[in-house]
Write a protein that holds these residues in place. Sequence first.
Motif, PDB file in Angstrom:
ATOM      1  N   UNK A 156      -4.383  18.144  -3.175  1.00 16.33           N
ATOM      2  CA  UNK A 156      -5.485  18.849  -4.426  1.00 16.33           C
ATOM      3  C   UNK A 156      -5.469  18.060  -5.955  1.00 16.33           C
ATOM      4  N   UNK A 157      -4.644  17.383  -5.857  1.00 13.94           N
ATOM      5  CA  UNK A 157      -4.948  16.154  -6.972  1.00 13.94           C
ATOM      6  C   UNK A 157      -6.204  15.193  -6.847  1.00 13.94           C
ATOM      7  N   UNK A 158      -5.918  14.682  -5.754  1.00 10.38           N
ATOM      8  CA  UNK A 158      -7.551  13.843  -5.257  1.00 10.38           C
ATOM      9  C   UNK A 158      -8.456  14.397  -4.947  1.00 10.38           C
ATOM     10  N   UNK A 159      -8.284  15.648  -4.447  1.00 10.70           N
ATOM     11  CA  UNK A 159      -9.854  16.264  -4.338  1.00 10.70           C
ATOM     12  C   UNK A 159     -10.643  16.450  -5.916  1.00 10.70           C
ATOM     13  N   UNK A 160      -9.275  17.401  -6.882  1.00  7.18           N
ATOM     14  CA  UNK A 160      -9.669  17.990  -8.040  1.00  7.18           C
ATOM     15  C   UNK A 160     -10.757  16.100  -8.735  1.00  7.18           C
ATOM     16  N   UNK A 161      -9.825  14.624  -8.724  1.00 12.07           N
ATOM     17  CA  UNK A 161     -10.284  13.911  -8.822  1.00 12.07           C
ATOM     18  C   UNK A 161     -12.029  13.412  -8.940  1.00 12.07           C
ATOM     19  N   UNK A 162     -12.063  13.969  -7.011  1.00 11.01           N
ATOM     20  CA  UNK A 162     -13.426  13.382  -7.043  1.00 11.01           C
ATOM     21  C   UNK A 162     -14.735  14.292  -6.857  1.00 11.01           C
ATOM     22  N   UNK A 163     -13.648  15.977  -7.211  1.00 15.67           N
ATOM     23  CA  UNK A 163     -14.774  16.713  -7.502  1.00 15.67           C
ATOM     24  C   UNK A 163     -15.603  16.418  -8.915  1.00 15.67           C
ATOM     25  N   UNK A 164     -14.389  15.987 -10.108  1.00 13.23           N
ATOM     26  CA  UNK A 164     -14.738  15.802 -11.279  1.00 13.23           C
ATOM     27  C   UNK A 164     -15.631  14.534 -11.066  1.00 13.23           C
ATOM     28  N   UNK A 165     -15.399  13.584 -10.337  1.00  9.02           N
ATOM     29  CA  UNK A 165     -16.890  12.759 -10.179  1.00  9.02           C
ATOM     30  C   UNK A 165     -18.019  13.040  -9.292  1.00  9.02           C
ATOM     31  N   UNK A 166     -18.136  14.241  -8.711  1.00  9.55           N
ATOM     32  CA  UNK A 166     -19.148  14.715  -8.127  1.00  9.55           C
ATOM     33  C   UNK A 166     -19.739  15.559  -9.775  1.00  9.55           C
ATOM     34  N   UNK A 214     -23.572   6.676 -13.164  1.00 11.12           N
ATOM     35  CA  UNK A 214     -23.521   8.003 -12.595  1.00 11.12           C
ATOM     36  C   UNK A 214     -23.300   7.320 -11.062  1.00 11.12           C
ATOM     37  N   UNK A 215     -23.977   6.636 -10.842  1.00  7.54           N
ATOM     38  CA  UNK A 215     -23.982   5.829  -9.552  1.00  7.54           C
ATOM     39  C   UNK A 215     -23.058   5.324  -9.117  1.00  7.54           C
ATOM     40  N   UNK A 216     -21.679   4.873 -10.073  1.00  5.25           N
ATOM     41  CA  UNK A 216     -20.152   4.624  -9.982  1.00  5.25           C
ATOM     42  C   UNK A 216     -19.606   5.957  -9.357  1.00  5.25           C
ATOM     43  N   UNK A 217     -20.155   7.103  -9.973  1.00  7.66           N
ATOM     44  CA  UNK A 217     -19.185   8.113 -10.072  1.00  7.66           C
ATOM     45  C   UNK A 217     -18.915   9.219  -8.068  1.00  7.66           C
ATOM     46  N   UNK A 218     -20.139   9.115  -7.555  1.00  7.79           N
ATOM     47  CA  UNK A 218     -19.363   8.735  -5.993  1.00  7.79           C
ATOM     48  C   UNK A 218     -19.106   8.133  -5.670  1.00  7.79           C
ATOM     49  N   UNK A 219     -18.701   6.893  -5.756  1.00 13.84           N
ATOM     50  CA  UNK A 219     -18.311   6.437  -5.122  1.00 13.84           C
ATOM     51  C   UNK A 219     -16.731   5.733  -5.265  1.00 13.84           C
ATOM     52  N   UNK A 220     -16.297   6.501  -6.557  1.00  8.64           N
ATOM     53  CA  UNK A 220     -15.293   6.587  -7.159  1.00  8.64           C
ATOM     54  C   UNK A 220     -14.800   7.785  -6.104  1.00  8.64           C
ATOM     55  N   UNK A 221     -15.154   9.240  -6.460  1.00  7.05           N
ATOM     56  CA  UNK A 221     -14.864  10.118  -5.384  1.00  7.05           C
ATOM     57  C   UNK A 221     -14.749  10.048  -4.176  1.00  7.05           C
ATOM     58  N   UNK A 235      -8.435   8.745   1.566  1.00 11.67           N
ATOM     59  CA  UNK A 235      -6.386   8.921   2.151  1.00 11.67           C
ATOM     60  C   UNK A 235      -6.500  10.828   2.265  1.00 11.67           C
ATOM     61  N   UNK A 236      -7.328  11.910   2.308  1.00 10.27           N
ATOM     62  CA  UNK A 236      -6.894  12.926   2.342  1.00 10.27           C
ATOM     63  C   UNK A 236      -6.937  13.439   4.314  1.00 10.27           C
ATOM     64  N   UNK A 237      -6.119  14.500   4.533  1.00  8.44           N
ATOM     65  CA  UNK A 237      -6.422  15.075   5.240  1.00  8.44           C
ATOM     66  C   UNK A 237      -6.223  16.776   5.309  1.00  8.44           C
ATOM     67  N   UNK A 238      -7.372  16.836   6.198  1.00  5.20           N
ATOM     68  CA  UNK A 238      -7.494  17.982   6.386  1.00  5.20           C
ATOM     69  C   UNK A 238      -5.891  18.932   6.245  1.00  5.20           C
ATOM     70  N   UNK A 239      -6.073  20.171   5.500  1.00  2.97           N
ATOM     71  CA  UNK A 239      -4.631  21.011   5.044  1.00  2.97           C
ATOM     72  C   UNK A 239      -3.938  21.382   6.282  1.00  2.97           C
ATOM     73  N   UNK A 240      -2.387  21.018   6.311  1.00  2.00           N
ATOM     74  CA  UNK A 240      -2.540  21.549   7.356  1.00  2.00           C
ATOM     75  C   UNK A 240      -1.447  20.200   8.813  1.00  2.00           C
TER      76      UNK A 240
END
Length: 387
Positions: free
Chosen positions: A207-217, A364-371, A377-382
């Motif tokens: 969830x923390x990784x997902x949140x970091x990506x969505x903050x970049x978005x 702003x170009x760099x932020x979605x790359x960071x996301x 490394x994320x996988x589907x929940x479960x």
Amino acid sequence: MKQTPRTRSITALSLGHACVDVYQGSVAALVPFLVSERAYTYAAASGVVLAASLLSSVVQPLFGALADRWPMPWLLPVSTLVGGVGVALVGVGGSYSLTLAAVAVSGIGVAAYHPEAARVARRASRGSHSAMGWFSLGGNLGFAAAPLMVSAVVATGGLRASPLLVVPALAGAALCAAALRGVGAPAAPTAAAPAREAGGRDDWASFAKLTGAVVCRSIVFVGLSAFVALYVRERTGGGDVAGTVALFVLYLGGAAGTVAGGGLADRHGRIRVVQWSYALTVLAVAGVVLVPGPLLYVFVALASAGLYVPFSLHVTLGQDYLPRRVGTAGGVTLGLTVSVGGLAVPLIGAAADAASLQVALAPLVALPALGWLLLRTLEEPGVEGAG
């Protein structure tokens, strides 16, 4: 027979969501008029966006935690009204401090709405990704309608006509009340999702990784929302109409993108679709910054697709990573990470004042790359091995 009221509830929730998020979009849509009518600098205009985001960002996790402990369905109509009244007061009086206070009140209303709305929509949808997609679509349509609504009211009557902007809030409060009647009494939090709780624990690392990506978005989305109208007007020489069209294109992509996201996720999986979307956003934002003339609209549309295709997928992924804290997950993925982007807007405005909008938007170009890197490394929940 039981599905009919539930379907109607999702529809009413989606339309109510549109009536709330029209006020998130309205703040950015008001920026060009504040600049032209009140001669605000880019930094001052950024402060307006920040005021709408700052308190919202602070209180949103609190509302999410409260929604997990105690169902508060009454918050839906009340917060809708608060969000609308705040924006309606923007043009009342010319004081900069009062303008900041008005958009801050609106931001608090929006913050209060999203965690509880996400929880109610989850219950009404019975966990359906498609139904949650329709709920998210409503918010995106609200964003898309914002520049048209603001332009229609303010371009004809000036900022003093802003009290007319309260109308969607009145409709939204009625829609929320109707939706809540259809959903019925809320279940106790401990019994809301026994099947999901039995299936696994809250996966905070994912969830923390997902949140970091969505903050970049979020920073990319809010940054473009605040300045794309001024930027396109400057780069094309098309005046206020050109800027309004660009902002409309940016927001309208939310409708197509959210619908496409659900279908693509069914075929290819949510994580893969989200990763592709962030990669597309890198190229699209680079085009917005670098490509001159009317082709700008093409890259604004591509940026819209890249930013919006994963929107509802963020919400369902977050709720599946935190099955015991659905309100918190909804508040973060649906609300906090939209408003938190506003915290970076003053930096963009200051850079624009010091150099140019093109220079200010380039990072702003760099932020979605960071996301994208966070999502790798994320996988589907479960899925075995996740978290």
